[in-house]
Design a protein around this motif. Structure first.
Motif: not given
Length: 580
Positions: A21-42, A1-5
């Motif tokens: 083109r990319a999605d960005i996943g954020i957790k605890d104020g830090v970028i944790v994923a930069v991917a074509g498609r995020l794997a998890g919910p936010a 679970m990301y805090d923000l996507a």
């Protein structure tokens, strides 16, 4: 679970690499994923389809030193995608300060940076004496963006030397030793650097040059060594400029700056503008900065993204404030009521027929009003779509000549447009002979960094804190094809490059592990409004704000602080202590 996507956008990552083109996943104020498609919910998702996603902008030249103590929004910078500001520039600030010295520091800031003294006096709650105590006072603030600051030469000199320092007397060895100790202490406590001013145009409200203006090399080098001893730091300055009597002064400045950087290892960042007295000098300074690298020095000219000057109009400062009828009306009316009076034909005729009273010695407002009367060939209507590169035939003098009317009458009528809210521009620097290419060449030079936005300063006549938006709209999109600058390049120049200059390598890029400071921008529909005057400073002080449209979201430390160009009220921004 990301805090923000942030999903579906074209990511421009701050490195200069092509957009992708990319999605960005954020957790605890830090970028944790930069991917074509995020794997998890936010927990929260920002849809960025059709938009660009950039790092948050890092503005290294602001003057929020006082405003940060009472205002959490830190506008106008926050409205233009800025997520980190660096203050304490040009040798002025509010720490250290001895009890009883607060009013003098206010007058210094009012004179140099044109911030209303009444607003500073009412707004600042002094809770410090030393610079580390100033940082402690800011450390508890929850802000719309991150705030970093440098220790400034002016207050430092006054603190150590008292009246001798304030009046620019030469520092004795024991004075220099004491100042150096405080600079090192400040950098160890979290100051990002040391700043000074040597330009003769920077003066306190009483006309006295900023303390440090005439500092010897012994003093400057000792303070540079102290900053380096404290940790990762920058030596920032407004250098001595060329005048009609002394064209080679900037070359002398360049010599000692180069030697200081080579000896201490400090990056030296200095203001660089095109000036009428020597319109080609900036080219020499840029090339000397580039050559300094081969000699082991690191010199970074700070350049502006558009002409540097004033915004004038009836709601702010203008050329008629020395006329008796204006002064009488302004004493009895304000706001829309005053503008309605000025629009009356009989009032217009009376003001235009009057002569000016004598300007008060040292009064900046009076001198600005008087100066405009001799600059009608350098005053341009800004227009409903702000035009910061007007052609010569758009000047007030040229428009008046074309109509066969008096330039001052034409100036009056232009300011009456838009119900009296019209704004005009007076480009003072960066526009010699209507040169549209000097700024472009400066922006393209590898030694240059983008700065000089002056957020929080010159509040009644400048709103260059909107420069990040202007860089994108004007230089990357709206200029003629072939004259535009690459969007990826401009993003890098005001994110990664500015952040890394100050050692803030935790931000300025979109990559895993980096701080989640981001902008989601509707680039095709990004728009910069005309500056407007508001009276929301303490003690009712007025300032210019300039709105932008097209920022779908601004994110600071993983929290959305602005959504669809509106402040969300979130305040995740904090004091930045030292390089990281």
């Amino acid at each position: 679970m990301y805090d923000l996507a942030i999903v579906g956008g074209m990511v421009i990552d701050g490195t200069g690499a092509p957009a992708r083109r990319a999605d960005i996943g954020i957790k605890d104020g830090v970028i944790v994923a930069v991917a074509g498609r995020l794997a998890g919910p936010a927990a929260e998702t920002v849809e960025a389809e059709g938009m660009i996603v950039t790092p948050g902008f890092v503005d290294i030249h602001s003057h929020y030193d006082g405003q940060v103590t009472w205002d959490t929004a830190l506008d106008p910078s926050a409205s233009h995608g800025v997520t980190t500001v660096v203050s304490g520039n040009c040798g002025v600030g509010f720490a250290p300060v001895r009890p009883g010295g607060e009013e003098w520091l206010i007058e210094l800031m009012e004179g140099v940076e044109d911030i209303p003294g009444s607003a500073l006096a009412e707004g600042i709650e002094w809770k410090w004496e030393s610079f580390p105590e100033y940082l402690d006072a800011i450390d508890g603030r929850c802000l719309a963006l991150d705030f970093a600051v440098q220790i400034a030469h002016g207050p430092l000199r006054a603190y150590v030397m008292g009246e001798r320092g304030a009046r620019n007397e030469e520092a004795a060895p024991e004075d220099i030793e004491a100042m150096a100790a405080l600079v090192e202490e400040a950098v160890r406590a979290g100051a990002l650097g040391f700043s000074t001013s040597r330009t003769l145009s920077h003066r306190a409200i009483d006309g006295t040059p900023v303390p440090g203006t005439f500092a010897t090399e012994d003093e400057l080098f000792a303070l540079g060594r102290a900053a380096a001893a404290g940790g990762r730091a920058v030596f920032e300055l407004a250098p001595l400029g060329a005048t009609g009597e002394d064209i080679i002064a900037p070359h002398r400045e360049m010599d000692w700056m180069k030697r200081l950087s080579a000896e201490t290892g400090l990056p030296v960042s200095f203001s660089l503008l095109q000036i009428d007295a020597a319109p080609e000098l900036w080219k020499e300074m840029l090339e000397q900065s580039k050559a300094a690298y081969a000699e082991g020095a690191r010199l970074y000219p700070q350049v502006a993204g558009r002409p540097f000057g004033m915004i004038v109009g009836f709601t702010g400062r203008h050329a008629f404030t020395l006329r008796p009828t204006w002064e009488e009306l302004a004493a009895r009316h304000s706001g829309e009521e005053l503008l309605a009076e000025l629009a009356r034909p009989e009032v217009r005729a009376k003001i235009l027929a009057e002569t000016d009273r004598d300007p008060r010695p040292g009064d900046m407002n009076d001198m600005i009003a008087l100066g405009q009367q001799f600059l009608t060939d350098r005053i341009y209507p800004l227009g409903s779509v702000p035009d910061y590169e007007p052609a010569p035939d758009r000047s007030v003098a040229a428009l008046a000549a074309a109509e066969g009317v008096d330039p001052m009458a034409k100036l009056y009528d232009l300011m009456l447009e838009d119900g009296g809210h019209a704004m005009l521009m007076v480009p003072i620097f960066g526009y010699s002979d209507n040169d549209h290419e000097a700024l472009r060449e400066m922006l393209l030079h590898p030694a240059a960094v983008i700065g000089l936005a002056d957020g929080g300063a010159h509040v009644a006549m400048v709103c260059d804190a909107s420069m990040p938006t202007y860089l994108l709209t004007h230089w990357a999109r709206d200029r003629r094809r072939g004259e535009r600058l690459p969007l990826e390049y401009l993003i890098r120049k005001q994110t990664r490059d500015t952040a890394h200059l100050y050692g803030l390598t935790d931000r300025g890029e979109i990559a895993e592990g980096k701080k989640a400071d981001l902008n989601v921008i509707d680039f095709d529909n990004l728009f910069l409004d005309v500056p407007r005057m508001v009276h929301d400073l303490p003690a009712g002080g007025g300032r210019l704000l300039q709105d932008a449209r097209g920022y779908a979201a601004t994110v600071v430390s993983g929290v959305v602080t602005r959504r669809n160009d509106k402040d969300t009220g979130a305040r995740p921004g904090r004091l930045v202590r030292g390089a990281r």
